[in-house]
Write a protein that holds these residues in place. Structure first.
Motif, mmCIF file in Angstrom:
data_model
loop_
_atom_site.group_PDB
_atom_site.id
_atom_site.type_symbol
_atom_site.label_atom_id
_atom_site.label_comp_id
_atom_site.label_asym_id
_atom_site.label_seq_id
_atom_site.Cartn_x
_atom_site.Cartn_y
_atom_site.Cartn_z
ATOM 1 N N VAL A 70 0.841 -1.196 0.000
ATOM 2 C CA VAL A 70 0.000 0.000 0.000
ATOM 3 C C VAL A 70 0.882 1.255 0.000
ATOM 4 N N ILE A 71 1.934 1.245 0.783
ATOM 5 C CA ILE A 71 2.855 2.387 0.788
ATOM 6 C C ILE A 71 3.493 2.551 -0.588
ATOM 7 N N ASP A 72 3.923 1.448 -1.180
ATOM 8 C CA ASP A 72 4.501 1.514 -2.529
ATOM 9 C C ASP A 72 3.505 2.072 -3.538
ATOM 10 N N ALA A 73 2.245 1.701 -3.409
ATOM 11 C CA ALA A 73 1.226 2.123 -4.374
ATOM 12 C C ALA A 73 0.962 3.626 -4.355
ATOM 13 N N VAL A 74 1.239 4.286 -3.229
ATOM 14 C CA VAL A 74 1.015 5.738 -3.146
ATOM 15 C C VAL A 74 2.320 6.521 -3.097
ATOM 16 N N SER A 75 3.425 5.856 -3.379
ATOM 17 C CA SER A 75 4.733 6.509 -3.259
ATOM 18 C C SER A 75 4.834 7.769 -4.118
ATOM 19 N N ASP A 76 4.087 7.824 -5.223
ATOM 20 C CA ASP A 76 4.106 9.014 -6.079
ATOM 21 C C ASP A 76 3.597 10.255 -5.357
ATOM 22 N N ALA A 77 2.799 10.064 -4.320
ATOM 23 C CA ALA A 77 2.217 11.181 -3.578
ATOM 24 C C ALA A 77 2.953 11.456 -2.269
ATOM 25 N N LEU A 78 4.080 10.791 -2.046
ATOM 26 C CA LEU A 78 4.767 10.905 -0.757
ATOM 27 C C LEU A 78 6.076 11.688 -0.819
ATOM 28 N N ASP A 79 6.285 12.457 -1.864
ATOM 29 C CA ASP A 79 7.475 13.313 -1.910
ATOM 30 C C ASP A 79 7.458 14.255 -0.714
ATOM 31 N N SER A 84 9.375 4.206 5.321
ATOM 32 C CA SER A 84 10.083 2.936 5.303
ATOM 33 C C SER A 84 9.101 1.893 4.790
ATOM 34 N N LYS A 85 9.472 0.654 4.886
ATOM 35 C CA LYS A 85 8.638 -0.432 4.375
ATOM 36 C C LYS A 85 7.232 -0.420 4.981
ATOM 37 N N GLY A 86 7.112 -0.058 6.247
ATOM 38 C CA GLY A 86 5.814 -0.140 6.904
ATOM 39 C C GLY A 86 5.292 1.142 7.507
ATOM 40 N N THR A 87 6.000 2.266 7.314
ATOM 41 C CA THR A 87 5.653 3.508 8.000
ATOM 42 C C THR A 87 5.782 4.708 7.079
ATOM 43 N N ILE A 88 4.873 5.641 7.246
ATOM 44 C CA ILE A 88 5.003 6.959 6.616
ATOM 45 C C ILE A 88 5.099 7.953 7.766
ATOM 46 N N ARG A 89 6.170 8.743 7.789
ATOM 47 C CA ARG A 89 6.377 9.708 8.866
ATOM 48 C C ARG A 89 5.976 11.105 8.404
ATOM 49 N N PHE A 90 5.284 11.811 9.281
ATOM 50 C CA PHE A 90 4.859 13.175 8.991
ATOM 51 C C PHE A 90 4.849 13.958 10.293
ATOM 52 N N THR A 91 4.545 15.231 10.219
ATOM 53 C CA THR A 91 4.454 16.065 11.415
ATOM 54 C C THR A 91 3.140 16.841 11.375
ATOM 55 N N ALA A 92 2.790 17.426 12.495
ATOM 56 C CA ALA A 92 1.588 18.262 12.544
ATOM 57 C C ALA A 92 1.759 19.473 11.642
ATOM 58 N N GLU A 93 2.993 19.946 11.505
ATOM 59 C CA GLU A 93 3.269 21.106 10.654
ATOM 60 C C GLU A 93 3.286 20.734 9.166
ATOM 61 N N HIS A 94 3.514 19.471 8.868
ATOM 62 C CA HIS A 94 3.545 18.971 7.486
ATOM 63 C C HIS A 94 2.722 17.668 7.446
ATOM 64 N N PRO A 95 1.382 17.820 7.552
ATOM 65 C CA PRO A 95 0.522 16.635 7.631
ATOM 66 C C PRO A 95 0.366 15.934 6.278
ATOM 67 N N LEU A 96 -0.063 14.710 6.336
ATOM 68 C CA LEU A 96 -0.395 13.992 5.109
ATOM 69 C C LEU A 96 -1.676 14.579 4.535
ATOM 70 N N PRO A 97 -1.725 14.834 3.231
ATOM 71 C CA PRO A 97 -2.955 15.346 2.630
ATOM 72 C C PRO A 97 -4.094 14.325 2.755
ATOM 73 N N ALA A 98 -5.301 14.811 2.923
ATOM 74 C CA ALA A 98 -6.467 13.944 3.088
ATOM 75 C C ALA A 98 -6.637 12.996 1.909
ATOM 76 N N ASP A 99 -6.356 13.460 0.685
ATOM 77 C CA ASP A 99 -6.521 12.572 -0.470
ATOM 78 C C ASP A 99 -5.523 11.413 -0.432
ATOM 79 N N VAL A 100 -4.340 11.633 0.112
ATOM 80 C CA VAL A 100 -3.364 10.551 0.253
ATOM 81 C C VAL A 100 -3.838 9.559 1.308
ATOM 82 N N VAL A 101 -4.370 10.052 2.402
ATOM 83 C CA VAL A 101 -4.908 9.163 3.444
ATOM 84 C C VAL A 101 -6.055 8.341 2.863
#
Length: 121
Positions: A70-79, A84-101
């Motif tokens: 699943v992480i690999d499938a959305v890697s285009d949106a994770l710049d 890592s293999k099982g985790t996407i790291r983000f911060t409150a100041e740089h949150p993951l966009p809702a469409d990516v979630v």
């Protein structure tokens, strides 16, 4: 309350709001997800399988979709996001966009459906 709600309620700001926002999007995407535990973490579960967990760490917030595919499938949106293999790291100041979630959760839901031989109604 459930495992996720209890966990989120115990967090300090701004982590609380950032993590709550991810869970809100996940619940909107998969309304029949239930609170529970996945691999020892408070998580949303779908069809008795872990769907998504979001946890606070010292220097970041981590999203765990329980699937490297699943992480690999959305890697285009994770710049701009560390992952890592099982985790996407983000911060409150740089949150993951809702469409990516939404994409992550939809893909994980579909993966669970395929693994259980079931289709969404």
């Amino acid at each position: 309350m459930g495992e996720v709600a209890d966990y989120v309620a115990g967090l300090e700001e701004p982590a609380r709001s950032a993590i709550d926002a991810v869970y809100r999007v996940a619940r909107e995407t998969v309304p029949d997800a239930a609170e529970g535990v996945g691999y020892g973490m408070p998580a949303l579960r779908y069809r008795e399988k872990p769907l998504l967990a979001v946890m606070a760490a010292t220097a970041h917030l981590g999203l765990y979709p329980f699937s490297p595919a699943v992480i690999d499938a959305v890697s285009d949106a994770l710049d701009g996001f560390d992952r890592s293999k099982g985790t996407i790291r983000f911060t409150a100041e740089h949150p993951l966009p809702a469409d990516v979630v939404r994409r992550l959760v939809s893909l994980r839901r579909d993966e669970i459906d395929a693994s259980t031989g079931r289709r969404r109604a």
